[in-house]
Motif scaffolding. Sequence first.
Motif, PDB file in Angstrom:
ATOM      1  N   ASP A 115       4.745  17.814   2.619  1.00  0.00           N
ATOM      2  CA  ASP A 115       5.224  18.842   3.551  1.00  0.00           C
ATOM      3  C   ASP A 115       5.574  18.188   4.894  1.00  0.00           C
ATOM      4  N   SER A 116       4.794  18.501   5.936  1.00  0.00           N
ATOM      5  CA  SER A 116       5.025  17.862   7.239  1.00  0.00           C
ATOM      6  C   SER A 116       3.754  17.126   7.624  1.00  0.00           C
ATOM      7  N   LEU A 117       3.841  16.248   8.611  1.00  0.00           N
ATOM      8  CA  LEU A 117       2.634  15.591   9.104  1.00  0.00           C
ATOM      9  C   LEU A 117       1.680  16.671   9.609  1.00  0.00           C
ATOM     10  N   ALA A 118       0.401  16.541   9.275  1.00  0.00           N
ATOM     11  CA  ALA A 118      -0.639  17.488   9.729  1.00  0.00           C
ATOM     12  C   ALA A 118      -0.355  18.931   9.303  1.00  0.00           C
TER      13      ALA A 118
ATOM     14  N   ARG B 281      -1.578  16.392  16.943  1.00  0.00           N
ATOM     15  CA  ARG B 281      -0.919  15.293  17.655  1.00  0.00           C
ATOM     16  C   ARG B 281      -1.648  13.958  17.400  1.00  0.00           C
ATOM     17  N   LEU B 282      -2.929  14.041  17.124  1.00  0.00           N
ATOM     18  CA  LEU B 282      -3.651  12.814  16.769  1.00  0.00           C
ATOM     19  C   LEU B 282      -3.069  12.236  15.469  1.00  0.00           C
ATOM     20  N   VAL B 283      -2.746  13.098  14.530  1.00  0.00           N
ATOM     21  CA  VAL B 283      -2.122  12.648  13.275  1.00  0.00           C
ATOM     22  C   VAL B 283      -0.751  12.038  13.569  1.00  0.00           C
ATOM     23  N   ILE B 284       0.049  12.800  14.315  1.00  0.00           N
ATOM     24  CA  ILE B 284       1.437  12.388  14.552  1.00  0.00           C
ATOM     25  C   ILE B 284       1.486  11.041  15.293  1.00  0.00           C
ATOM     26  N   LEU B 285       0.609  10.869  16.276  1.00  0.00           N
ATOM     27  CA  LEU B 285       0.657   9.617  17.048  1.00  0.00           C
ATOM     28  C   LEU B 285       0.102   8.433  16.260  1.00  0.00           C
TER      29      LEU B 285
ATOM     30  N   GLU C 203       9.245  11.856  16.005  1.00  0.00           N
ATOM     31  CA  GLU C 203       7.973  12.337  15.441  1.00  0.00           C
ATOM     32  C   GLU C 203       8.129  13.107  14.127  1.00  0.00           C
ATOM     33  N   TRP C 204       9.214  12.948  13.445  1.00  0.00           N
ATOM     34  CA  TRP C 204       9.419  13.522  12.105  1.00  0.00           C
ATOM     35  C   TRP C 204       9.386  15.056  12.072  1.00  0.00           C
ATOM     36  N   ALA C 205       9.627  15.737  13.202  1.00  0.00           N
ATOM     37  CA  ALA C 205       9.681  17.208  13.148  1.00  0.00           C
ATOM     38  C   ALA C 205      10.953  17.607  12.411  1.00  0.00           C
ATOM     39  N   ARG C 206      10.843  18.612  11.549  1.00  0.00           N
ATOM     40  CA  ARG C 206      12.027  19.043  10.789  1.00  0.00           C
ATOM     41  C   ARG C 206      12.291  20.537  10.936  1.00  0.00           C
ATOM     42  N   SER C 207      11.232  21.320  11.139  1.00  0.00           N
ATOM     43  CA  SER C 207      11.408  22.778  11.130  1.00  0.00           C
ATOM     44  C   SER C 207      10.888  23.383  12.435  1.00  0.00           C
ATOM     45  N   ALA C 208      11.235  24.651  12.650  1.00  0.00           N
ATOM     46  CA  ALA C 208      10.720  25.344  13.832  1.00  0.00           C
ATOM     47  C   ALA C 208       9.190  25.422  13.761  1.00  0.00           C
ATOM     48  N   GLU C 209       8.633  25.575  12.553  1.00  0.00           N
ATOM     49  CA  GLU C 209       7.166  25.642  12.408  1.00  0.00           C
ATOM     50  C   GLU C 209       6.520  24.329  12.865  1.00  0.00           C
ATOM     51  N   ASP C 210       7.139  23.200  12.481  1.00  0.00           N
ATOM     52  CA  ASP C 210       6.613  21.902  12.949  1.00  0.00           C
ATOM     53  C   ASP C 210       6.554  21.898  14.475  1.00  0.00           C
ATOM     54  N   VAL C 211       7.697  22.228  15.090  1.00  0.00           N
ATOM     55  CA  VAL C 211       7.808  22.117  16.550  1.00  0.00           C
ATOM     56  C   VAL C 211       6.863  23.104  17.235  1.00  0.00           C
ATOM     57  N   LEU C 212       6.837  24.346  16.771  1.00  0.00           N
ATOM     58  CA  LEU C 212       6.098  25.395  17.489  1.00  0.00           C
ATOM     59  C   LEU C 212       4.597  25.350  17.260  1.00  0.00           C
ATOM     60  N   TRP C 213       4.154  24.860  16.084  1.00  0.00           N
ATOM     61  CA  TRP C 213       2.730  24.980  15.747  1.00  0.00           C
ATOM     62  C   TRP C 213       2.011  23.671  15.523  1.00  0.00           C
ATOM     63  N   ARG C 214       2.729  22.566  15.369  1.00  0.00           N
ATOM     64  CA  ARG C 214       2.035  21.297  15.134  1.00  0.00           C
ATOM     65  C   ARG C 214       2.354  20.286  16.237  1.00  0.00           C
ATOM     66  N   HIS C 215       3.616  19.981  16.439  1.00  0.00           N
ATOM     67  CA  HIS C 215       3.965  18.987  17.470  1.00  0.00           C
ATOM     68  C   HIS C 215       3.668  19.550  18.854  1.00  0.00           C
TER      69      HIS C 215
ATOM     70  N   LEU D 229       0.843  -1.200   0.000  1.00  0.00           N
ATOM     71  CA  LEU D 229       0.000   0.000   0.000  1.00  0.00           C
ATOM     72  C   LEU D 229       0.879   1.252   0.000  1.00  0.00           C
ATOM     73  N   LEU D 230       0.617   2.138  -0.961  1.00  0.00           N
ATOM     74  CA  LEU D 230       1.282   3.447  -0.979  1.00  0.00           C
ATOM     75  C   LEU D 230       0.214   4.477  -0.621  1.00  0.00           C
ATOM     76  N   ILE D 231       0.477   5.261   0.417  1.00  0.00           N
ATOM     77  CA  ILE D 231      -0.501   6.266   0.864  1.00  0.00           C
ATOM     78  C   ILE D 231       0.026   7.650   0.523  1.00  0.00           C
ATOM     79  N   ILE D 232      -0.797   8.446  -0.130  1.00  0.00           N
ATOM     80  CA  ILE D 232      -0.412   9.815  -0.469  1.00  0.00           C
ATOM     81  C   ILE D 232      -1.080  10.738   0.542  1.00  0.00           C
ATOM     82  N   GLY D 233      -0.287  11.401   1.389  1.00  0.00           N
ATOM     83  CA  GLY D 233      -0.851  12.375   2.322  1.00  0.00           C
ATOM     84  C   GLY D 233      -0.675  11.973   3.776  1.00  0.00           C
ATOM     85  N   GLY D 234      -0.058  12.877   4.546  1.00  0.00           N
ATOM     86  CA  GLY D 234       0.157  12.644   5.975  1.00  0.00           C
ATOM     87  C   GLY D 234      -0.732  13.516   6.827  1.00  0.00           C
ATOM     88  N   GLY D 235      -2.015  13.589   6.469  1.00  0.00           N
ATOM     89  CA  GLY D 235      -3.018  14.183   7.354  1.00  0.00           C
ATOM     90  C   GLY D 235      -3.637  13.063   8.173  1.00  0.00           C
ATOM     91  N   ILE D 236      -4.772  13.348   8.820  1.00  0.00           N
ATOM     92  CA  ILE D 236      -5.355  12.336   9.705  1.00  0.00           C
ATOM     93  C   ILE D 236      -5.787  11.089   8.925  1.00  0.00           C
TER      94      ILE D 236
END
Length: 497
Positions: free
Chosen positions: A37-40, A155-159, A464-476, A8-15
Amino acid sequence: MDPLTYDLLIIGGGIHGAGIARDAAGRGLSVLLVEKDSLAAHTSSASSKLVHGGLRYLEYFHLRLVRESLMERERLLAIAPHLIERRRFVLPYRSRLRPAWAVRLGLFLYDWMGRRSTLGPSEGVRFAESPYGRPLRPTLRFGFAYTDCTADDSRLVILNARDAAERGADIRVGHHLVSAARDDKAWRATIRDDSGGVTYTVAARTIVNAAGPWVGEVLQGRLGAAGKRALRLVKGSHIVVPRLYEGEQAYALQHADRRLVFVIPYLRDFTLIGTTDVPWSGEPGPATIEPMETEYLCDVVNRAFQRAISPADVVWTFAGIRALQEDGSKRASAVTRDYALDLDAPAGAAPSLSIVGGKLTTYRILAEQALDKLEPWFETLRAPWTGSAPLPGGDIGGGNADALAPALSRLYPFLGDALARRFARAYGTRAMRLLDGVKSRDDMGESFGGGLTRLEVDYLVREEWARSAEDVLWRHTKCGLSATPADALRLRAYLGR
Ligand SMILES: Cc1cc2nc3c(=O)[nH]c(=O)nc-3n(C[C@H](O)[C@H](O)[C@H](O)COP(=O)(O)OP(=O)(O)OC[C@H]3O[C@@H](n4cnc5c(N)ncnc54)[C@H](O)[C@@H]3O)c2cc1C
């Protein structure tokens, strides 16, 4: 050399992508999920953060959706008690908008459909005699209260992605599907790693298109599907202001346009207000709020609350786009929020399944149904399992996430109450893994403001695949709400290293 082959190949890392990856990996499939992009990064971090039956959908007789959502609300509370919180919602009565008997009937149905729920029933409330009335204007005398849930959407997406990975799924962020072509046995997909600039090919027996607002673009533009699915893109925006009132109750405000706007206590110091419903015709993202939406939301609040707010009070905004099934509704707010699973499986060709519409609340059951649809293409597929298996950190004894924070405070007294509570809510029992070996605040390393330290940032990058400050500050995390520009700059520099 033959490309690596996945079931299975899944396109998209949203929920939806993350939920399907988790379900599929647990049912024994080999899974690759690619997220450009990033998860969620998109719709799944821009929701109203409700895990709810959707009281408003009763008006449109979407009874199956409400019943299913209420059942899912209960399941998600059990498997992710750290991310999902029970909350009382207060609905002030406004005589010109809906008759009281209609609201009462709606709530009666809501209670009845959720009758197996552990959440209490609805009730009428006289505001003069109730603390719920304190923040409201005195012209609002009467209303209703019912219980629903709020959630940490990103965080529901990430977990879900974390659990999928622990069950063998390959999760790749910053990788986008360029195109895919199929023969009778498999898809050959061309994927580009945007950080390294490398393009590579994988083979997959099936594809799930969980590209959210890009679902149509991926289906027609990248998977080469012949048919065109009628979609309606609708943008919704939220504003966040400093805490507007005391108490943990949320408000569901009826407006003259018959929409409901939610006002929800957010992260101890803030209040979240939304959403709007604006037809969207441009590229699917990114989306931002427009000044007229901010004014609309302030206006709805000011008609109900004693304390007035203005655009100058807004400390943060976010907007997301829903890709809904076109049902011919005149108003964007009336378009069905139900989901569809579109199978594209011409005779003798590998199939694709596209996810259209849907809600955060129903992601788990949707994932189960997606796998059921694809079952004929797999020789063996284990039985559905996600209904009772906790998400990472959700194995909290008795399901009482509120008891976890004091336990963390006792074990790690240097955290302080606020951080212990944030860790308990964000990581559940995994907070112990995060804090493993930490004996003092100094062991947590450099501070980036708002309780964020190097220890946590490293964990988010590692696990948790965080890569940028935006990931850490606003999503994770939502430390972006308290970090200063200097904090963010230091975090950027740290992650850049
Ligand atoms: C304003 C608003 C409020 C909402 N409120 C609620 C609520 O309170 N409760 C609720 O239950 N639901 C709510 N919803 C609905 C819910 O948020 C969505 O149904 C859900 O988040 C959709 O998730 P998704 O995975 O389908 O899409 P997304 O989260 O958008 O994920 C799709 C992903 O696909 C990626 N992608 C696209 N193209 C490619 C490609 N070519 N290659 C690789 N990756 C690609 C994108 O980058 C994106 O990250 C709300 C929605 C909106 C817009």
